[in-house]
Design an enzyme around this catalytic site. Structure first.
Site: not given
Length: 575
Positions: A293, A222
């Site tokens: 990401e 993330d």
């Protein structure tokens, strides 16, 4: 005899080509655990609910499942604020439930990837509590600064810099106990970890090892671009320049983030994580995959793959279509974004295609419900990896969530007049399994977010039994992705006018496939004689199409209805 020779030749070619590593052509399915399946009737999805529905994912043809955070958390950001990286959040179950999920998934040949959230922890994590209290070992686990003097009031301190949080306002919050400001590029309850502290680097590697030792097949990582920030100069953090994109001073877009995003150290950290994961891969030959990401400029994104000497992320997420295309985009726009990735892709790396996730409106709401199949057909016939957000296979759309029912901090930090501009709740609502109570998601009529009012018509049960449905188109697509042509074939793209996009996938010795989509709202004609000299049949047709699979095209002109999408098979009839 000729037919026999051709069959033997195709079998020989398939055998000669050998198997590709599992991740290179996989379809990854993102599960938002709060919304997939509730097994205990509390209105919140859980691990046992996911385990219960694994046969459905196997039925679809999914190869790998990415589960959004399931770790212990106060849930200020619904799992992205982690208070214990080594524990399961009790709302979702116990460690034994996760281990059972993992075992059953592996027995079904399904890969399980977890969400690794390295940029920050919860402010309720013991590390942060100790850091705020000045415990020596943890003092520099986070980024602290005494702040700047207030010229209007010498007794007060101002934030160290003008840096903005992704969810609005200052990225600095004053902590009364420590008497200093701490950095949080997201929610104030999500303090940034300090990756310039080697102890933090080693601690987060221990987290990866813990779950790899459990048997997970990889991680989605993330918020990678936010991992490092510049060091202060003479004790002062530099301000970031204005972006001139908005006049809203609280907006993240108000500044150009040259000091807080995409620093070179971030890419090097990704290389270190990849090397750790490769150590596990070398032990048993099962590749542990990393999905990262990072909505960064294309030149930076390509460095996440590796630098020639070091390997990086297997799959740096491709958000170029997700972030830059909408219902006003035409075929030329789509082709441009496809080639932005393909034309910059390093040798030996795989492209990936993402059109939905938990932070964006659903495909059917961004592009229109009649383009759902069109988008699914596109991303699943392009070369490489496709990623599906739960519910996109049945055509779920965004659900209106009132101010009173809103729970997303991005919405709750605003006001009743503007919250819908920021809310991600509409794309996170419960999965629609059938037409029973709460769409079969829960036995509880009260769920953590409201169920779509369309659930009686849009659900797995109804679409499985329907003659034609989004679900059946999606399942056909995943079956087609197992062909050698779609796994290994070359790609050619072209547009006909502004609205028709044609993608050709070829592989010598195998059938050729043509994806033809009419992105526009008018009928369009395509001269199919220019595509292929042999016989063309309809392989897959969108729900918006009246054509039937298996039918041979008889006319040299193919008329496409508005938003119609087709996959045609070019038959190499050598006999």
């Amino acid at each position: 005899m000729k037919r026999f020779v051709v069959v033997i030749l195709c079998l020989f070619l398939a055998e000669t080509l050998g198997d590709l590593d599992w991740w290179r052509t996989a379809t990854f399915y993102q599960i938002y655990p709060r919304s997939f399946k509730d097994s205990n009737g509390d209105g919140i999805g859980d691990l046992n609910g996911i385990t219960e529905k694994l046969p459905y994912l196997k039925f679809l043809g999914i190869q790998a499942i990415w589960i959004s955070p399931i770790f212990k958390s106060p849930m200020r950001d619904f799992g992205y604020d982690i208070s214990d990286f080594y524990a399961i959040e009790p709302l979702f179950g116990q460690m034994e439930d996760f281990e059972r999920l993992l075992t059953i998934a592996h027995d079904m040949k399904l890969k399980i990837l977890l969400d690794f959230v390295p940029n920050h922890s919860s402010d309720q994590h013991q590390w942060f509590i100790d850091s705020a209290n000045g415990v020596a070992e943890f003092k520099d686990y986070y980024i602290w600064h005494p702040g700047k003097p207030d010229p209007d009031d010498p007794t007060k301190k101002l934030p160290p810099s003008n840096w903005r949080s992704v969810i609005r306002g200052s990225a600095w919050t004053y902590h009364e106990t420590r008497g200093e400001f701490y950095l949080h590029q997201f929610h104030p309850q999500q303090p940034d970890l300090n990756y310039r502290n080697p102890k933090v680097v080693q601690e987060m590697k221990k987290v990866l090892k813990f779950w790899l030792d459990k048997g997970v097949d990889g991680f989605r990582v993330d918020a990678i671009p936010n991992l490092f920030e510049v060091l202060p100069e003479n004790g002062i953090y530099p301000d970031e320049p204005l972006s001139h994109l908005t006049d809203d001073e609280d907006s993240f877009d108000y500044l150009e983030h040259i000091h807080t995003m995409d620093l070179p150290e971030t890419v090097e950290m990704v290389y270190e994580w990849r090397e750790l994961m490769d150590e596990y891969t070398r032990k048993d030959g099962n590749t542990r995959a990393m999905l990262s990401e990072a909505d960064s400029p294309i030149d930076i994104l390509m460095t996440y793959y590796g630098n020639g000497q070091k390997n990086g992320s297997h799959i740096p997420f491709n958000f170029k279509m997700l972030m830059n295309l909408n219902n006003a985009s035409n075929a030329i726009d789509f082709r441009e974004k496809i080639h932005l990735w393909l034309d910059n892709l390093p040798a030996g790396c795989e492209a990936n295609w993402v059109m939905g996730n938990h932070d964006r409106a659903r495909i059917g709401s961004r592009f229109g419900a009649d383009r759902i199949d069109l988008i699914n057909i596109l991303i699943n016939t392009l070369p490489g990896i496709s990623i599906t957000y739960y519910g996109e296979e049945i055509g779920m759309t965004d659900v209106f969530v009132s101010w009173d029912d809103s729970v997303d901090p991005a919405a709750c930090n605003s006001d009743p007049e503007t919250y819908l501009e920021f809310s991600r709740d509409p794309a996170r609502t419960p999965f629609q399994w059938d037409d029973s109570t709460s769409a079969g998601f829960s036995t509880n009529p009260k769920t953590w977010l409201p169920v779509s009012p369309l659930y009686k018509d849009v659900n797995v049960g109804k679409e499985r039994s329907a003659q034609r449905s989004h679900l059946k188109v999606y399942k056909q697509l995943l079956r087609l992705r197992t062909t050698q042509t779609l796994k290994r074939g070359s790609i050619e793209t072209k547009t006909e006018g502004e609205n028709v996009l044609i993608i050709t996938r070829r592989l010598p010795g195998f059938d050729t496939f043509f994806t033809i989509v009419n992105i526009g709202s008018e009928r369009e004609a395509v001269d199919v004689r220019g595509l292929f000299s042999g016989r063309l049949t309809v392989q897959i047709a969108s729900v918006a199409s009246e054509r039937q699979s298996g039918k041979t095209l008889r006319s040299p002109t193919l008329w496409l209805e508005p938003h119609e999408a087709l996959i045609l098979k070019g038959h190499h009839d050598f006999f």
